[in-house]
Design an enzyme around this catalytic site. Sequence first.
Site, short mmCIF file in Angstrom:
data_model
loop_
_atom_site.label_atom_id
_atom_site.label_comp_id
_atom_site.label_asym_id
_atom_site.label_seq_id
_atom_site.Cartn_x
_atom_site.Cartn_y
_atom_site.Cartn_z
N ASP A 47 0.81 -1.23 0.00
CA ASP A 47 0.00 0.00 0.00
C ASP A 47 0.84 1.27 0.00
O ASP A 47 0.67 2.15 0.85
CB ASP A 47 -0.93 0.02 1.22
CG ASP A 47 -1.76 -1.24 1.34
OD1 ASP A 47 -2.18 -1.76 0.29
OD2 ASP A 47 -2.00 -1.69 2.47
N GLU A 218 -11.34 0.95 -3.46
CA GLU A 218 -10.67 1.52 -2.29
C GLU A 218 -9.42 2.27 -2.74
O GLU A 218 -9.16 2.46 -3.92
CB GLU A 218 -10.30 0.40 -1.31
CG GLU A 218 -9.41 -0.67 -1.92
CD GLU A 218 -9.28 -1.91 -1.06
OE1 GLU A 218 -10.14 -2.14 -0.19
OE2 GLU A 218 -8.31 -2.67 -1.26
#
Length: 547
Positions: A47, A218
């Site tokens: 991420d 997301e």
Amino acid sequence: MKPFRNICILVSIFITLSSCIVSMQALATVPDDPRARNPILPGFYPDPSVVRVGEDFYLVNSSFEWFPSIPIFTSRDLINWKQIGHAVSNPDYFAALNKVDTSRGVYAPTIHYHNGLFYIVSTCVQCGQNFYVTSTDPDGPWSKPIWIEGDRGIDPSFFWDKNGKSYYLGTGILNRQEVTWPNPNGIWIQEIDLVEGTLLGDKTQLTYGHASNARWTEGPHLYLKDGYYYLMVAEGGTSEDHAVTIFRSENILGPYIPNHKNPVLTHRNLGEDVHIHSTGHADMIQTQNGDWYAVMLAKRRFDDLTPLARETFLAQIKWEDGWPVFNPGKARLELDILIPDLPWTPIESTPIRDNFSTQKLSLDYVTLRAQTREWLTIGDKGLMLTPKFASLDEEHQQPSMVVRRIQHPRYSASTRVDVENFEKQDEAGLVIYRNYRNHYKFFRKGNSLQVVHNHKGQSVVIAQTFIEDDPIILAIEDNGPMLSFIYRSDAGASKVLVSNVDASSTSDEVAGGFNGPMIGMYANTSLFDKSKIAQFSWFEYKGTGVH
């Protein structure tokens, strides 16, 4: 006048020679090969988010239940990254992290810079939800977390519009009647007061994702370029179906029109045997030269396994017809990447052996959950751990364990361990740890040396032998899909206790979850006594293959 003229000539020659030497030194630092190696951060660094301030780039990653939370890196060339700290390193700020489940905790941070202040915004799942920290210096110190009222989603990010307004991007669905397919999610936007951490006004839904049945949308990032607001998101879940999609609008609140060439990056159409897979969760950055790049996560497959979890990769971006193209002509991530047109700035390599010669642990090391560290000291004898009654085989524990990320598919690790005031039930040694259900322990226990393999919650002693009380050197070698456990005394020859041990237990395919594999030192007891000490004189980690 002649002596003065001669002096001037000599000075001129000296300056010219000095300039040549400096130029030669500068040229010597430029690599002969214009290519570098992906991933740019190997091992459990998922991420990624990146920001540029002047000539310096800063990058952050998720950390989940490990602490300190959110590693921070810096680079000047987007290839060589040096860790400079963590966003949250005070355990008092994150006491609730001690109660989170495996693969919960700190998710998907994003890093920003605005008006002289750095911001890192993230989610702490099961421990307070969304928060941000600030600092004028990326090296820290960072502020106490400011918890955001009014959002319970994940993967938040900030955006400052040209009119000065601050915006917060969150994940979730504002009107459930608009979505009927399985596993939906969406992106919304709202103004935010970044002094108080308070959301202002109404939320506006921006997208549910590109496809009419998009799953798990997301990881939003918002950019302003050439009069358009670009919204980039992750879709498909952070595994084989992962993808990057992008939308744009002339108004910050939408409507956002999808790029007809979406997804702009994915490997989900390349088959289940592709080496690099699960690509997604990207963040774009423009260099000071006007070039564009993106960082993103992906996984690598070795011997039909994914042993290193999600890693940070780099891709070149080219804008065509108002849309970004990832790795033009290839449209996929590759192991070899061209070095960006930036000052080549290599960093000092991490020493293979850590002698624990300073009073602070290296930034590479982390502990499980936000523990206070009274059980850990560094002194003349190295790293000293007081064993706690906290089993590695149970969830929600805070063991006496210090580990670092495994960054190579093949590696070796070793340490020298001695004990003081240990009883026959006490343990001290090496551990390969993914979670409480999947790990390997190599430890001394009384006059026994043991290897214990925990596979999907089933713990088995797979080898043991008798040893003396003297200090002992333990080593683990990972030769791909198999592990070897080796030991010796200070002056003795190495002995293999057991080899050809299946190494798959800490892979994604077996362990699952969002976190990644770690290796390091631990100590454990069933009867706590602060006089008990496990002494680790040094710790070595060495990659023996490609990173």
